[in-house]
Scaffold this active site. Structure first.
Site, short mmCIF file in Angstrom:
data_model
loop_
_atom_site.label_atom_id
_atom_site.label_comp_id
_atom_site.label_asym_id
_atom_site.label_seq_id
_atom_site.Cartn_x
_atom_site.Cartn_y
_atom_site.Cartn_z
N SER A 15 21.24 -30.00 71.40
CA SER A 15 22.25 -29.50 72.36
C SER A 15 23.63 -28.86 71.64
O SER A 15 24.56 -28.64 72.10
CB SER A 15 22.98 -30.14 73.54
N LYS A 18 21.68 -23.75 69.67
CA LYS A 18 20.68 -23.28 68.69
C LYS A 18 20.57 -21.75 69.41
O LYS A 18 20.19 -20.83 68.95
CB LYS A 18 19.30 -23.91 68.51
N TYR A 55 14.83 -32.44 85.43
CA TYR A 55 15.48 -33.32 84.80
C TYR A 55 15.27 -33.84 83.18
O TYR A 55 15.84 -34.35 82.30
CB TYR A 55 15.32 -35.09 85.49
N GLU A 142 13.36 -19.30 66.98
CA GLU A 142 13.93 -20.47 67.09
C GLU A 142 12.99 -21.71 66.99
O GLU A 142 12.02 -21.69 67.98
CB GLU A 142 14.65 -20.49 68.33
N CYS A 383 13.79 -19.26 97.29
CA CYS A 383 12.57 -19.98 97.01
C CYS A 383 12.52 -20.89 98.47
O CYS A 383 12.42 -20.84 99.38
CB CYS A 383 12.24 -20.38 95.80
N GLY A 385 14.96 -22.78 99.13
CA GLY A 385 16.19 -22.35 100.08
C GLY A 385 15.69 -21.48 101.17
O GLY A 385 16.29 -21.75 102.27
N HIS A 509 12.75 -15.45 92.73
CA HIS A 509 13.94 -15.78 92.02
C HIS A 509 14.69 -14.72 91.46
O HIS A 509 14.43 -14.49 90.24
CB HIS A 509 13.23 -16.93 91.07
N GLU A 511 17.58 -14.94 90.31
CA GLU A 511 18.59 -15.35 89.10
C GLU A 511 17.85 -14.99 87.99
O GLU A 511 18.52 -15.08 87.01
CB GLU A 511 18.66 -16.67 89.49
#
Ligand code: GLN
Length: 541
Positions: A15, A18, A55, A142, A383, A385, A509, A511
């Site tokens: 975290s 990178k 998660y 990466e 979706c 929602g 989606h 977003e």
């Protein structure tokens, strides 16, 4: 120009950003006129992150070609404004899958199949694959995970071999570490960086540049110390200081001359300076908002920031476009009930109901949607929602009290949301949803058309269930319109309530395609509607 390769590894902790560093470097090189792409190699054994719970690994990002990928690909697309594909995200699982399939086909007959050379050869092949297309000047790769992890080793071995095989000036290795500040000692500490680089060097990989994540400025002495002990040239230790926005990082990296160091290494000395005009204009708006709104994000993965990464970023883009600070408040759908509903979402200027899977928290979503519909609060359903907006409307407006999604009750009497036909025979879970970009045709007289300003759009998808067209007439007669449909199949992509100031649910989606320089239009208009709603509400108080 032949293709050059940059590898970004990380150490000390996960975290550290990178993906942001890789994307920032790629952005700077692109802004100098180079053709750049980024790819991510993930050391886990899942073939892709599609089967992972958010998660575990945050959001699953979907590309146009329907690849389910790591959320870092979202950053890459947002920074570079390009569309990536399956080739840009490779996991250990995918590597082994290829090698084992070849073994079964007899490709290695007589040979023992081993990590070195067979797995590492396949890693190297994939690392170089995009470069072979001739479409890019630079490939930034990466490598996920942290140096020292057992599962990262084959990837580091592949980079080691490439460093050995290729001319120095064609390959560059960047290592990102953390330089922690110890409050008690009032000191920045370089030892973890030294150990991390030692570990990288034990794997045979030599870093050319070290990027240090830090809360405080690194002094020239400290940089020199890191350079000396980590065996990189003085000047090749640069800092990445905590930034107010991830979109600031390319500018910070430019100040630190990261792109210059890379170009010098490649022997490319006569490229123009980066043109970052658009990014700077975006940041200027982002940092100087003229108003502020509060949006409820109703979902069930709210404990983890990364679960709704692209939605949060889309609000950053749409907020800046409206010169408005968007405060997103997580509302846990599982704990929403009739009693606490008003207290939890009553002060919000807009309500977004998030995508998701499974039954948990669904009734809370239905309640939030009813509240938005009845109180004329701007509503945006994505979706799941959107699917729950359909269920809510069926129950409370049309009067089909037992309306539900077949995802919850497989043999429901009234499945207003039903399993797609082609899904009925599917038993395998990985990569089998309706995935990727599909066209959607918009009704001319609709909110969606006013938002997009065109009647044919393409957005990305990730779902198994759909609006059940057997109920469409009933919905339209009662006031919920299907204003966007897939032109080939008639699958309902958008529902709206024309009598409501802003109520839109989308099966896709949106977003996933928002960028700072091209904010997604539904988000932009949702923010605008929320700003107007806030002004009206204040005027009415
Ligand atoms: N679970 C729903 C479906 O599969 C919605 C998926 C989503 O929100 N991405 O159709």
């Amino acid at each position: 120009m032949h293709t050059k390769y940059v590898f970004v590894t990380g150490g000390v902790a996960s975290s550290l950003g990178k993906g942001i560093i890789a994307a920032s470097l790629a952005k700077l090189l692109q802004a100098r006129g180079l053709r750049v792409t980024i790819q991510k190699f993930d050391p886990y054994i899942n073939v892709d992150p599609g089967t992972l719970n958010p998660y575990e690994h945050g959001e699953c990002y979907v590309t146009d070609d329907g690849a389910e990928t790591d959320l870092d690909l979202g950053h890459y697309e947002r920074f570079l404004g390009v569309h990536l594909s399956q080739a840009n995200n490779v996991t250990t699982g995918r590597i082994y899958w290829t090698v084992i399939t070849k073994e079964r086909e007899g490709a290695f007959l007589g040979k023992t199949v081993q990590i070195v050379p067979h797995i590492t050869d396949e890693i190297k092949r994939r690392m170089l694959l995009l470069g072979k297309s001739g479409k890019y000047d630079v490939i930034v790769t990466e490598v996920g995970g942290t140096v020292g992890d057992m599962e990262s080793q084959p990837f580091l071995e592949a980079i080691r071999q490439l460093q050995w095989e290729m001319p120095d000036e064609d390959l560059l290795s960047i290592h990102l570490t953390l330089v922690p500040y110890l409050k008690a000692a009032k000191e920045l500490k370089t030892k973890p960086t030294q150990h991390s680089v030692q570990m990288l060097q034990q794997a045979g990989v030599h870093p050319d540049i070290i990027v240090c994540r830090t809360e405080k400025d690194l002094s020239p002495e400290l940089r020199r110390k890191v350079a000396l002990f980590c065996n990189v040239k003085p000047g090749h230790v640069i800092q990445s200081i905590d930034a107010p926005s991830i979109y600031q990082v390319p500018l910070n990296m430019e100040d630190e001359k990261l792109d210059q160091l890379v170009l010098e290494h490649f022997g490319w000395n006569d490229l123009p300076v980066p043109d970052l005009t658009k990014l700077k204009a975006f940041l200027n708006k982002l940092y100087n908002p003229k108003s502020e709104i509060n949006i409820a994000l109703v979902g069930k993965y709210v404990e983890l920031q990364d679960a709704y990464k692209s939605i949060l970023e889309s609000f950053v883009h749409a907020g800046a476009a409206n010169e408005c600070k968007v405060n997103v408040h997580y509302v846990h759908s599982e704990f929403l009930d009739e009693k606490n509903l008003k207290e939890k979402i009553g002060n919000m200027d807009g309500i977004l109901v998030a995508p998701g899977f499974g039954e948990r928290g669904l009734e809370g979503k239905v309640l939030a949607i009813r509240y938005a519909r009845e109180n004329k609060v701007p509503f945006f359903g994505i979706c799941l929602g959107m699917q729950m907006a359909v269920v809510e409307f069926a129950r409370d407006v049309i009067g089909i009290k037992d309306a539900c999604s077949a995802e919850v009750v497989p043999n429901a009497e009234n499945p207003v949301i039903d399993l797609m036909e082609e899904q009925k025979s599917t038993t395998i879970k990985g990569g089998t949803m309706r995935l990727g970009a599909y066209d959607c045709k918009l009704e001319k007289d609709s909110l969606a058309y006013r938002i997009y300003g065109t009647d044919m759009i393409s957005e990305r998808h990730r779902h198994r269930y759909e609006f059940n067209n057997a109920y469409l007439e009933k919905f339209e007669a009662a006031g919920m319109k299907a204003t966007g449909k897939n032109p080939e199949t008639g699958l309902v992509e958008i529902v709206e309530l024309p009598t409501h100031p802003f109520f839109i649910g989308v099966q896709f989606h949106p977003e996933l395609k928002s960028t700072p320089e091209n904010p997604q239009p539904i988000f932009v208009n949702f923010v605008k509607a929320a700003m107007e709603y806030k002004t009206e509400r204040k005027a009415g108080e």
